[in-house]
Scaffold this motif. Structure first.
Motif, PDB file in Angstrom:
ATOM      1  N   ALA A  17     -35.736   3.418  22.971  1.00  0.00           N
ATOM      2  CA  ALA A  17     -34.980   3.940  24.112  1.00  0.00           C
ATOM      3  C   ALA A  17     -34.814   2.909  25.212  1.00  0.00           C
ATOM      4  N   LEU A  18     -35.799   2.046  25.410  1.00  0.00           N
ATOM      5  CA  LEU A  18     -35.743   1.079  26.498  1.00  0.00           C
ATOM      6  C   LEU A  18     -34.997  -0.201  26.142  1.00  0.00           C
ATOM      7  N   THR A  19     -34.833  -0.488  24.867  1.00  0.00           N
ATOM      8  CA  THR A  19     -34.167  -1.721  24.464  1.00  0.00           C
ATOM      9  C   THR A  19     -32.762  -1.841  25.046  1.00  0.00           C
ATOM     10  N   PRO A  20     -31.919  -0.793  24.976  1.00  0.00           N
ATOM     11  CA  PRO A  20     -30.591  -0.949  25.577  1.00  0.00           C
ATOM     12  C   PRO A  20     -30.642  -1.238  27.066  1.00  0.00           C
ATOM     13  N   LEU A  21     -31.622  -0.675  27.761  1.00  0.00           N
ATOM     14  CA  LEU A  21     -31.750  -0.935  29.186  1.00  0.00           C
ATOM     15  C   LEU A  21     -32.049  -2.404  29.450  1.00  0.00           C
ATOM     16  N   ALA A  22     -32.901  -2.987  28.627  1.00  0.00           N
ATOM     17  CA  ALA A  22     -33.221  -4.400  28.779  1.00  0.00           C
ATOM     18  C   ALA A  22     -32.005  -5.263  28.494  1.00  0.00           C
ATOM     19  N   VAL A  23     -31.229  -4.879  27.499  1.00  0.00           N
ATOM     20  CA  VAL A  23     -30.027  -5.635  27.152  1.00  0.00           C
ATOM     21  C   VAL A  23     -29.020  -5.577  28.289  1.00  0.00           C
ATOM     22  N   VAL A  24     -28.830  -4.382  28.865  1.00  0.00           N
ATOM     23  CA  VAL A  24     -27.888  -4.233  29.973  1.00  0.00           C
ATOM     24  C   VAL A  24     -28.357  -5.061  31.167  1.00  0.00           C
ATOM     25  N   ALA A  25     -29.638  -5.004  31.447  1.00  0.00           N
ATOM     26  CA  ALA A  25     -30.171  -5.776  32.563  1.00  0.00           C
ATOM     27  C   ALA A  25     -29.955  -7.262  32.342  1.00  0.00           C
ATOM     28  N   ASP A  38     -28.913  -6.059  44.371  1.00  0.00           N
ATOM     29  CA  ASP A  38     -28.469  -5.126  43.343  1.00  0.00           C
ATOM     30  C   ASP A  38     -29.387  -5.171  42.131  1.00  0.00           C
ATOM     31  N   ARG A  39     -29.766  -6.372  41.730  1.00  0.00           N
ATOM     32  CA  ARG A  39     -30.662  -6.517  40.578  1.00  0.00           C
ATOM     33  C   ARG A  39     -32.018  -5.897  40.868  1.00  0.00           C
ATOM     34  N   GLU A  40     -32.476  -6.079  42.089  1.00  0.00           N
ATOM     35  CA  GLU A  40     -33.769  -5.503  42.469  1.00  0.00           C
ATOM     36  C   GLU A  40     -33.705  -3.982  42.424  1.00  0.00           C
ATOM     37  N   ALA A  41     -32.626  -3.403  42.929  1.00  0.00           N
ATOM     38  CA  ALA A  41     -32.460  -1.944  42.904  1.00  0.00           C
ATOM     39  C   ALA A  41     -32.356  -1.455  41.463  1.00  0.00           C
ATOM     40  N   PHE A  42     -31.625  -2.184  40.629  1.00  0.00           N
ATOM     41  CA  PHE A  42     -31.495  -1.817  39.219  1.00  0.00           C
ATOM     42  C   PHE A  42     -32.866  -1.857  38.543  1.00  0.00           C
ATOM     43  N   SER A  43     -33.621  -2.917  38.797  1.00  0.00           N
ATOM     44  CA  SER A  43     -34.958  -3.038  38.210  1.00  0.00           C
ATOM     45  C   SER A  43     -35.854  -1.892  38.648  1.00  0.00           C
ATOM     46  N   GLN A  44     -35.746  -1.522  39.894  1.00  0.00           N
ATOM     47  CA  GLN A  44     -36.554  -0.414  40.415  1.00  0.00           C
ATOM     48  C   GLN A  44     -36.195   0.889  39.706  1.00  0.00           C
ATOM     49  N   ARG A  45     -34.889   1.150  39.522  1.00  0.00           N
ATOM     50  CA  ARG A  45     -34.467   2.370  38.819  1.00  0.00           C
ATOM     51  C   ARG A  45     -34.974   2.375  37.381  1.00  0.00           C
ATOM     52  N   GLU A  47     -37.601   0.858  36.235  1.00  0.00           N
ATOM     53  CA  GLU A  47     -39.055   1.069  36.288  1.00  0.00           C
ATOM     54  C   GLU A  47     -39.372   2.555  36.465  1.00  0.00           C
ATOM     55  N   GLU A  48     -38.635   3.214  37.341  1.00  0.00           N
ATOM     56  CA  GLU A  48     -38.846   4.649  37.560  1.00  0.00           C
ATOM     57  C   GLU A  48     -38.532   5.441  36.294  1.00  0.00           C
ATOM     58  N   ARG A  49     -37.457   5.094  35.616  1.00  0.00           N
ATOM     59  CA  ARG A  49     -37.098   5.784  34.374  1.00  0.00           C
ATOM     60  C   ARG A  49     -38.155   5.560  33.299  1.00  0.00           C
ATOM     61  N   ARG A  50     -38.664   4.329  33.217  1.00  0.00           N
ATOM     62  CA  ARG A  50     -39.685   4.028  32.217  1.00  0.00           C
ATOM     63  C   ARG A  50     -40.915   4.896  32.463  1.00  0.00           C
ATOM     64  N   HIS A  51     -41.330   5.022  33.720  1.00  0.00           N
ATOM     65  CA  HIS A  51     -42.503   5.849  34.025  1.00  0.00           C
ATOM     66  C   HIS A  51     -42.235   7.319  33.712  1.00  0.00           C
ATOM     67  N   GLU A  52     -41.013   7.781  33.963  1.00  0.00           N
ATOM     68  CA  GLU A  52     -40.681   9.165  33.633  1.00  0.00           C
ATOM     69  C   GLU A  52     -40.751   9.388  32.125  1.00  0.00           C
ATOM     70  N   VAL A  53     -40.241   8.425  31.362  1.00  0.00           N
ATOM     71  CA  VAL A  53     -40.301   8.536  29.897  1.00  0.00           C
ATOM     72  C   VAL A  53     -41.753   8.545  29.442  1.00  0.00           C
TER      73      VAL A  53
END
Length: 134
Positions: A17-25, A38-45, A47-53
């Motif tokens: 599930a996280l692989t596509p997120l890494a590719v997009v980043a 923008d990159r910092e905000a994206f990384s933060q989002r 990170e939050e999604r990863r913790h939710e998963v």
């Protein structure tokens, strides 16, 4: 200790599930589309999604740490492989030829995605009614 199927497969599913997120980043960072903020905000989002998963999968702290380390290792390996590939392409094509190839691929991608025919990720029709009417 007996593990449930959920516990056994959660790490693998999470990695998938996280692989596509890494590719997009990585793609966004590579193309320089966004500022550092923008990159910092994206990384933060992400990170939050990863913790939710992790929470939804019921992973403990040890498992979360192990997965984070594994994902970081995977990301670094992919970056190294990408760099190696770029170097090999540079040995074959001049800068102008690489740019021409990049433009040709973008044109074809735009044509494919912009044709209005509802193609899915692998060129399959998403709308079965449309397919039946043709």
């Amino acid at each position: 200790m007996k593990m449930s199927l959920r516990q056994m497969f959660a790490p693998a599913l999470l990695a998938i599930a996280l692989t596509p997120l890494a590719v997009v980043a990585q793609a966004d960072q590579h193309e320089g589309r966004h500022s550092g903020a923008d990159r910092e905000a994206f990384s933060q989002r992400m990170e939050e999604r990863r913790h939710e998963v992790y929470d939804r999968a019921g992973l403990n702290e040890e498992q979360q740490t192990a997965l984070n380390e594994l994902n970081a290792e995977h990301f670094q390996a992919m970056q190294a492989l990408r760099k190696e590939h770029q170097d090999k392409v540079a040995d074959i094509l001049s800068e102008e030829e690489r740019e021409s190839l990049k433009n040709a691929m973008k044109e074809m991608r735009d044509e494919h995605h912009g044709d209005g025919r509802g193609h899915g990720r692998h060129g399959q029709r998403e709308n079965s009614a449309e397919t039946a009417s043709e």
